[in-house]
Design a protein around this motif. Structure first.
Motif, mmCIF file in Angstrom:
data_model
loop_
_atom_site.group_PDB
_atom_site.id
_atom_site.type_symbol
_atom_site.label_atom_id
_atom_site.label_comp_id
_atom_site.label_asym_id
_atom_site.label_seq_id
_atom_site.Cartn_x
_atom_site.Cartn_y
_atom_site.Cartn_z
ATOM 1 N N SER A 31 0.859 -1.184 0.000
ATOM 2 C CA SER A 31 0.000 0.000 0.000
ATOM 3 C C SER A 31 0.895 1.234 0.000
ATOM 4 O O SER A 31 2.114 1.138 -0.213
ATOM 5 N N SER A 32 0.309 2.386 0.219
ATOM 6 C CA SER A 32 1.067 3.625 0.005
ATOM 7 C C SER A 32 0.598 4.710 0.957
ATOM 8 O O SER A 32 -0.584 4.777 1.308
ATOM 9 N N ALA A 33 1.513 5.595 1.300
ATOM 10 C CA ALA A 33 1.159 6.764 2.117
ATOM 11 C C ALA A 33 0.171 7.662 1.388
ATOM 12 O O ALA A 33 -0.480 8.501 2.015
ATOM 13 N N VAL A 80 8.136 18.591 1.885
ATOM 14 C CA VAL A 80 8.878 17.699 2.792
ATOM 15 C C VAL A 80 8.284 16.291 2.703
ATOM 16 O O VAL A 80 7.066 16.116 2.749
ATOM 17 N N ARG A 81 9.185 15.298 2.556
ATOM 18 C CA ARG A 81 8.759 13.899 2.462
ATOM 19 C C ARG A 81 9.612 13.034 3.379
ATOM 20 O O ARG A 81 10.720 13.404 3.758
ATOM 21 N N ASP A 82 9.070 11.840 3.616
ATOM 22 C CA ASP A 82 9.760 10.846 4.438
ATOM 23 C C ASP A 82 10.398 9.833 3.481
ATOM 24 O O ASP A 82 9.762 8.865 3.058
ATOM 25 N N GLY A 114 -1.915 18.147 -6.767
ATOM 26 C CA GLY A 114 -2.005 16.897 -6.003
ATOM 27 C C GLY A 114 -0.928 16.756 -4.944
ATOM 28 O O GLY A 114 -0.997 15.860 -4.102
ATOM 29 N N ASP A 115 0.098 17.645 -4.966
ATOM 30 C CA ASP A 115 1.162 17.533 -3.957
ATOM 31 C C ASP A 115 0.711 18.122 -2.614
ATOM 32 O O ASP A 115 0.004 19.124 -2.578
ATOM 33 N N VAL A 116 1.165 17.518 -1.534
ATOM 34 C CA VAL A 116 0.912 18.062 -0.196
ATOM 35 C C VAL A 116 2.198 18.722 0.298
ATOM 36 O O VAL A 116 3.268 18.523 -0.287
#
Ligand code: NAD
Ligand code: UFG
Length: 332
Positions: free
Chosen positions: A122-124, A228-230, A292-294
């Motif tokens: 699955s996905s974030a 910012v991403r993980d 669509g980007d957060v």
């Protein structure tokens, strides 16, 4: 034996290596829709064992029946599927067919064969926007693309399946941003055409194949205005699947788990890390936000630590070093 669908793909191939290292035998099913048969030989080189490989589609019920008849499959890790957010908006039926109908076909074949151990990619992206960060698995999901909805629908289907038959042991792993490559430089991510994701794009700019990185937005609510991403090293992620399989050896149910590092990195910080790794200057230009980007997407990783005994080990410097080595090998 563990059936790995999508096993010649980016995350699947790294997972095959970690499964083999942990003593599991592996059988791979892949249509090669987004990967190359070369990976089969690379896996053999890296594991020192023959790779059992079936070329075909997960929606091919006859092929699934043949695999379960020919191999003693005790569990399935299901990576196969389509993964582009933007393509999913252009062609949703292809995504529902591959990701949802494909998963139904695999689960039906498992049911017939009496195999009840399943791990799902699955996905974030199932969380959607407007979440408090770091986001935990109990947050309400509101995916904003067809791709994200296919993942969320499958998760719900897995809960229904498990409720109907408690013999099922299922883990849905919500990956954050997988990057990097195997340290051997023999396997990694090979995007077709222009890379949609940050790290493959950075690698191609550093290699001189693209002129500059376009940074999508500089006015986000983050420390430097960029998203910012993980980011999580693909080998750490692969080890998370082994941990999930080991968890299923001792318990049943449907467990949903974030796989990330719990640390956020901005686009500009990632550019700096890639410059350090490659010793190249990376030209950047700022452009509009990508739809669509957060602003921020970072995992709460406590469940993975507490229930799977898994934590990511590698930092973004190591992710970029390994991504750069892989880029240099494919260009060689
Ligand atoms: P990938 O495209 O490299 O691997 C997927 C593999 O599945 C490919 O080898 C492809 O040929 C195969 N495949 C596709 N459709 C198939 C079908 N119908 N039948 C048989 N094989 C098929 O992608 P990946 O990055 O390794 O992703 C693996 C899984 O993880 C996917 O389900 C993806 O949605 C999920 N995921 C990926 C990311 C990411 O950023 N890479 C993030 C979250 C979740
Ligand atoms: N970015 C750029 N320029 C680029 C590419 C990306 O500035 O050329 C920025 C994005 O705006 C974002 C960050 O870099 O802020 C990361 O973008 P990616 O495209 O690498 O990753 P995403 O977070 O958008 O999406 C990825 C996968 C999805 C998955 C999601 C889970 O592509 O499949 O992570 O969080 F669902």
């Amino acid at each position: 034996m563990i059936l790995v669908t999508g096993g010649t793909g980016y995350i699947g191939s790294h997972t095959c290596i970690e499964l083999s290292r942990a003593g599991f035998e592996v059988v791979v099913l892949d249509s090669l829709a987004n990967s190359s048969s070369d990976v089969v030989g690379r896996l053999e080189q890296l594991t020192g064992k023959p790779t059992v490989f079936y070329e075909g589609d997960v929606r091919d019920e006859a092929l699934l029946a043949k695999i379960f008849a020919e191999r003693e499959v005790t569990g399935v890790i299901h990576f196969a599927g389509l993964k582009s957010l933007s393509d999913s908006l252009r062609d949703p039926l292809a995504y529902y067919s591959s990701n949802v109908a494909g998963t139904v076909a695999v689960l039906k074949a498992m049911q017939v064969a009496g195999c009840r151990t399943f791990i799902f990619s699955s996905s974030a992206t199932v969380y959607g926007a407007f979440q408090a960060m770091p986001v935990n698995e109990d947050s309400v999901c509101a995916p904003i693309t067809a791709y994200g909805r296919t993942k969320f629908h499958v998760e719900q289907m897995l809960s229904d399946l498990q409720a109907s038959d408690p013999a099922w042991g299922i883990v849905s792993l919500r990956y954050f941003n997988p990057v990097g490559a195997h340290e051997s430089g023999l396997i990694g991510e090979r995007p077709l055409g222009t890379p949609a994701n940050l790290v493959p794009y950075l690698a191609q700019v550093a290699a001189g194949e693209r002129s500059a990185l376009k940074i999508y937005g500089r006015d986000y609510e983050t420390r430097d205005g960029t998203g910012v991403r993980d980011y999580v090293h693909v080998v750490d992620l692969a080890k998370g699947h082994v941990a999930a399989l080991q968890h299923l050896a001792r318990s049943r149910g449907h467990l949903v788990v974030n796989l990330g590092t719990g640390r956020g990195t901005s686009v500009l910080e990632m550019v700096n890390a890639f410059e350090r790794a490659s010793n190249k200057k990376i030209a950047c230009e700022f452009t509009d936000r990508r739809s669509g980007d957060v602003d921020v997407c970072v995992a709460d990783v406590s469940r993975a630590r507490d229930l799977l005994g898994w934590s990511a080990e590698h930092d973004v410097d190591r992710m970029c070093i390994d991504a750069w080595r892989w880029q240099s090998m494919i260009d060689a």
